[in-house]
Design a protein around this motif. Structure first.
Motif, PDB file in Angstrom:
ATOM      1  N   GLY A  94       0.810  -1.221   0.000  1.00 46.99           N
ATOM      2  CA  GLY A  94       0.000   0.000   0.000  1.00 46.99           C
ATOM      3  C   GLY A  94       0.839   1.265   0.000  1.00 46.99           C
ATOM      4  O   GLY A  94       2.064   1.222   0.135  1.00 46.99           O
ATOM      5  N   ILE A  95       0.155   2.397  -0.136  1.00 49.51           N
ATOM      6  CA  ILE A  95       0.795   3.707  -0.302  1.00 49.51           C
ATOM      7  C   ILE A  95       0.591   4.543   0.970  1.00 49.51           C
ATOM      8  O   ILE A  95      -0.523   4.676   1.455  1.00 49.51           O
ATOM      9  CB  ILE A  95       0.158   4.454  -1.500  1.00 49.51           C
ATOM     10  N   ASP A  96       1.678   5.083   1.514  1.00 46.09           N
ATOM     11  CA  ASP A  96       1.553   5.993   2.661  1.00 46.09           C
ATOM     12  C   ASP A  96       1.309   7.427   2.214  1.00 46.09           C
ATOM     13  O   ASP A  96       0.560   8.166   2.849  1.00 46.09           O
ATOM     14  CB  ASP A  96       2.838   5.964   3.507  1.00 46.09           C
ATOM     15  N   ILE A  97       2.008   7.831   1.145  1.00 52.99           N
ATOM     16  CA  ILE A  97       1.909   9.213   0.668  1.00 52.99           C
ATOM     17  C   ILE A  97       1.641   9.205  -0.833  1.00 52.99           C
ATOM     18  O   ILE A  97       2.385   8.602  -1.600  1.00 52.99           O
ATOM     19  CB  ILE A  97       3.217   9.994   0.943  1.00 52.99           C
ATOM     20  N   ASP A  98       0.562   9.862  -1.225  1.00 55.19           N
ATOM     21  CA  ASP A  98       0.293  10.086  -2.645  1.00 55.19           C
ATOM     22  C   ASP A  98       0.521  11.557  -2.923  1.00 55.19           C
ATOM     23  O   ASP A  98      -0.160  12.418  -2.355  1.00 55.19           O
ATOM     24  CB  ASP A  98      -1.165   9.716  -2.969  1.00 55.19           C
ATOM     25  N   PHE A  99       1.495  11.851  -3.781  1.00 58.62           N
ATOM     26  CA  PHE A  99       1.720  13.239  -4.195  1.00 58.62           C
ATOM     27  C   PHE A  99       0.977  13.414  -5.511  1.00 58.62           C
ATOM     28  O   PHE A  99       1.418  12.950  -6.562  1.00 58.62           O
ATOM     29  CB  PHE A  99       3.216  13.515  -4.349  1.00 58.62           C
ATOM     30  N   GLU A 100      -0.185  14.050  -5.435  1.00 56.45           N
ATOM     31  CA  GLU A 100      -1.161  14.013  -6.531  1.00 56.45           C
ATOM     32  C   GLU A 100      -1.017  15.178  -7.489  1.00 56.45           C
ATOM     33  O   GLU A 100      -1.243  16.331  -7.128  1.00 56.45           O
ATOM     34  CB  GLU A 100      -2.566  14.007  -5.912  1.00 56.45           C
ATOM     35  N   ASN A 101      -0.641  14.865  -8.715  1.00 55.01           N
ATOM     36  CA  ASN A 101      -0.527  15.880  -9.758  1.00 55.01           C
ATOM     37  C   ASN A 101      -1.557  15.696 -10.865  1.00 55.01           C
ATOM     38  O   ASN A 101      -1.607  16.502 -11.796  1.00 55.01           O
ATOM     39  CB  ASN A 101       0.868  15.812 -10.405  1.00 55.01           C
ATOM     40  N   VAL A 102      -2.331  14.621 -10.814  1.00 53.46           N
ATOM     41  CA  VAL A 102      -3.126  14.199 -11.964  1.00 53.46           C
ATOM     42  C   VAL A 102      -4.631  14.274 -11.718  1.00 53.46           C
ATOM     43  O   VAL A 102      -5.380  14.813 -12.526  1.00 53.46           O
ATOM     44  CB  VAL A 102      -2.711  12.768 -12.377  1.00 53.46           C
ATOM     45  N   GLY A 103      -5.119  13.729 -10.604  1.00 51.05           N
ATOM     46  CA  GLY A 103      -6.553  13.737 -10.314  1.00 51.05           C
ATOM     47  C   GLY A 103      -7.328  12.732 -11.149  1.00 51.05           C
ATOM     48  O   GLY A 103      -6.754  11.876 -11.834  1.00 51.05           O
ATOM     49  N   GLY A 104      -8.662  12.820 -11.093  1.00 49.65           N
ATOM     50  CA  GLY A 104      -9.534  11.981 -11.917  1.00 49.65           C
ATOM     51  C   GLY A 104      -9.322  10.497 -11.689  1.00 49.65           C
ATOM     52  O   GLY A 104      -9.269  10.025 -10.555  1.00 49.65           O
ATOM     53  N   ALA A 105      -9.183   9.752 -12.797  1.00 47.96           N
ATOM     54  CA  ALA A 105      -9.091   8.298 -12.726  1.00 47.96           C
ATOM     55  C   ALA A 105      -7.866   7.835 -11.937  1.00 47.96           C
ATOM     56  O   ALA A 105      -7.907   6.804 -11.250  1.00 47.96           O
ATOM     57  CB  ALA A 105      -9.052   7.713 -14.140  1.00 47.96           C
ATOM     58  N   MET A 106      -6.769   8.601 -12.026  1.00 52.29           N
ATOM     59  CA  MET A 106      -5.560   8.211 -11.286  1.00 52.29           C
ATOM     60  C   MET A 106      -5.812   8.306  -9.778  1.00 52.29           C
ATOM     61  O   MET A 106      -5.465   7.399  -9.019  1.00 52.29           O
ATOM     62  CB  MET A 106      -4.375   9.087 -11.699  1.00 52.29           C
ATOM     63  N   LEU A 107      -6.431   9.380  -9.347  1.00 54.95           N
ATOM     64  CA  LEU A 107      -6.750   9.545  -7.932  1.00 54.95           C
ATOM     65  C   LEU A 107      -7.723   8.451  -7.470  1.00 54.95           C
ATOM     66  O   LEU A 107      -7.585   7.904  -6.371  1.00 54.95           O
ATOM     67  CB  LEU A 107      -7.348  10.933  -7.694  1.00 54.95           C
TER      68      LEU A 107
END
Lengths: 212, 212
Positions: A94-107
């Protein structure tokens, strides 16, 4: 490093260290990881002792992430038929930190892959800017069940950190711990195509136009 | 106050004071405000000196919110054709704290109405539990532009706060600063209809089944 690149470095620095509150050994995902900010976030994550995986839109970029920028792993999101499964493959724990630059389906694919108490730092939503109606994100229930924090920031609120960032980052650059790539086209005539290219994922790092 | 109601009180207490970090005078929205948790959150918000508006699914509940529970304002979401406009009407200055019990379309309407630096405390998503495929939330871009924090919690993580909560809440109950309503049906035969009623918004406060 010029001021413009500096602003992207500052964004990466504040977004990673101050917003995401990383701990050594944590699992970090960076979307649009070959972009001006994503490149730096991944390298800061390595400096902090995290495991970091990035997504990008071409095999060349995936290769850059793993070789030039030192990501532990990377994938080409255009080649994946199931983003949720791709993240599960890269992050079995699993992921502890998501650094989100994309949004939508990726998020939406990130949310079920987050670990308990994970942090989603909202820096950008490049996949949504050109849409008249943004995509709906369906997996928000995981924010409750996994006790997640999703937080947005705008770098202009953090200008006061600039001096501290500059000193720290200058050290990393001198020591060769951080490197970066910019994408420079020549002349204003080339600017429109370069702008369109950003939304098609053609640029590597900050897209600049040289006019002199 | 029995243990079961106590857990809902504790959820309201932790969700409001610890997660939402309220300041005096801030604007607070509570969705599903006549529910077991929402009732208490609204009253805690008044104790803190906030302005609080709730949504509920009937005029009777709206009336209860304004008279019995002391909300500053309330609206019947079933009578509103545009939830975003309803919130804009109730919060011309915007929302500092959204105590989210509903999710889906209600959350989507909240996001554009949030103020800079607002907090969205994710307690529940009652509108989504019965859906095979959750509704998509389209307005997440506001998390970045408005620098919002959206955070989920599960009350079982906060049992250590129970003693402190019990002492503080007992004081409020004695002083008449907090009141609550439960919805009690008689006999197990009545339980299935009561359960369905929860999803149709028929209950007022915690739905209990008396079996003795």
């Amino acid at each position: 490093m010029g001021l413009y690149s500096g602003m992207h470095g500052l964004t990466a620095y504040v977004g990673f260290f101050e917003m995401s509150k990383p701990k050594k050994g944590e699992y970090v995902f960076v979307s649009s990881a070959c972009g001006a900010i994503g490149q730096i976030v991944g390298q800061l994550a390595k400096i902090k002792g995290c495991y970091v995986v990035g997504s990008a839109g071409s095999d060349d970029k995936v290769n850059l992430l793993k070789t030039k920028f030192g990501f532990d792993d990377a994938f080409n999101y255009k080649k994946e038929t199931d983003l949720e499964a791709a993240l599960k493959r890269c992050f079995p724990e699993g992921i502890d930190i998501d650094f989100e630059n994309v949004g939508g389906a990726m998020l939406d694919a990130v949310l079920p892959n987050m670990r308990l108490g994970g942090r989603i730092t909202m820096c950008g939503m490049i996949s949504q800017y050109h849409l008249e109606r943004p995509e709906g994100v369906r997996n928000l229930m995981y924010i409750i069940t996994k006790r997640l924090r999703m937080e947005g920031f705008v770098i202009f609120d953090s200008i006061a950190v600039y001096r501290q960032f500059e000193e720290e980052m200058a050290g990393y650059l001198r020591e060769g711990k951080v490197t970066y790539l910019e994408d420079i086209v020549q002349g204003l005539d080339a600017a429109p195509a370069a702008l369109i290219g950003i939304y098609n994922g053609l640029n590597v790092g900050k897209q600049l136009v040289s006019i002199a």
